[in-house]
Enzyme design. Sequence first.
Site, PDB file in Angstrom:
ATOM      1  N   GLU A  31       0.871  -1.178   0.000  1.00 43.14           N
ATOM      2  CA  GLU A  31       0.000   0.000   0.000  1.00 43.14           C
ATOM      3  C   GLU A  31       0.903   1.222   0.000  1.00 43.14           C
ATOM      4  OE1 GLU A  31      -3.026  -0.339  -0.480  1.00 43.14           O
ATOM      5  OE2 GLU A  31      -3.448  -2.396   0.122  1.00 43.14           O
ATOM      6  N   CYS A  39      -2.540   8.578   3.056  1.00 43.80           N
ATOM      7  CA  CYS A  39      -2.278   8.119   1.692  1.00 43.80           C
ATOM      8  C   CYS A  39      -3.451   8.358   0.758  1.00 43.80           C
ATOM      9  CB  CYS A  39      -1.891   6.652   1.688  1.00 43.80           C
ATOM     10  SG  CYS A  39      -3.109   5.583   2.481  1.00 43.80           S
TER      11      CYS A  39
END
Length: 507
Positions: free
Chosen positions: A222, A257
């Site tokens: 990720e 993010c």
Amino acid sequence: MATKELQSVAFGSKEAAAMVKELRESYGSGKTRSYEWRVSQLKNIEKMTEYHEQEIIEALRSDLSKPEFESYIQEIALLKNSCTLALKELRSWMKPEKVKSSPAIFPSSAEIVPEPLGVVLVISAWNYPLLVALDPVVGAIAAGNAVVVKPSELAPATSSLLAKLLGDYMDNSCVRVVEGAVAETSALLEQKWDKICYTGNQRVGRIVMASAVKHLTPVLLELGGKCPAVVDSGIDLQVASRRIVVGKWGSNNGQACVAPDYMLTTKDFAPQLVEALKRELDNFFGKNPLQSKDLSRIVNSNHYARLTKLLDEEEVSGKIVHGGERDISNLRIAPTILLDVPQDSLVMNEEIFGPLLPIVTVDKVEDSFDLIKTGTKPLAAYLFTNNRKLKDHFVRSVSAGGLVINDTTVHLAVASLPFGGVEESGMGAYHGKFSFEAFSHKKAVIYRGFAGDISLRYPPYTMGKLSLLKAMVSGGSIWGIIWALIVYKILNIFKSLAHKLRSTKSE
């Protein structure tokens, strides 16, 4: 409940190898495969989170000055929800999935059996140091694996608390925590794992992947990226602005993010958008946001310096239309809006991961999609519009880990959706059942008896056998295949009778 606390000791390659060996022995005993073990460990994560909620909130405040509201909603509650869902659905997730077999191997049955991968490594990030450390662990345990958790050293209070709590609550023969920085992470990456889950930046992601290649270890990465938010005209601008503000600055002050990294709108609409964002920022964080208790601070001095470098670039510093205030002593930067920064500027060519929000203007809103596609594929992309055709165009043409229409970041709260990136924003996905699947192998199983055996598959090969085989593999109907088998059997009978007649005549 385990009472043995995990100890902080010198940790190098030798210690890492010994730990992995112990975990493989525990996994090899079969204890992690049982439904009862999985449930007990998931319940212990629930208890740990509930009983020590205030300690977790204090640790997050120490590491990031994270507001209690964000700590609970964006970390604690999401982790509890993951545990609750896994406990509710675990039996059905573990159950083999019956699937259709092939007529070519009739009679038979087929199923897909989920099995654990083995011993897995979870390397966490500092921005959501509780959730990002333990949400993958929920999936790994639900799938029946042994796990090592490596919390981020950039969130030391949360890392220390996780080591203590997991040591107290979890089965330490199968779940371990390793604290430390680069040296400890490097020692872990030298080992053979059955899967590595890493959340963080692309630079370290490449290091993780290069280490995994040595052992052909699968990875779940990720990695984030530059998440765009496109804003059309003709919308409820107040609602849109509030959702953008909370998705950007209400998500760890932009250190997330999936936070909007930059915005795109038309030249004509940009002034209205800027004013709407200013109003909502003042409403949420006041006229002096550096004093607001509802904004996280920058994680450390290195990241503070990185962000000020982006802001102080000559072509960028004159583009500030709101904010820009700083407090180096407290590592705080106010929410900052920039308008029409150059495309070749630093702020437009690396993930910002902070409270700066550039707005890029285009002639037509559709031009935004082409601009997004010139960059790498982001972890998330957002569109605000009431135009149905524009929504459809956005979904069809923009590739990202996830898309949200008329909001930001909320897809993370939907357990029935996978969370993951694409290309440089990551690979693999988790959340809900996808977490279970991320740490499972889908094993194909065929069951057959000894009845119904035919000579078709055995030598000597004949044209009759080939004709029947062609009927089977060409996707013909079951009745067509059965008829071909009957014909094949009749031909064999005639062949056998002819053989007997020849034998009789020869006598």
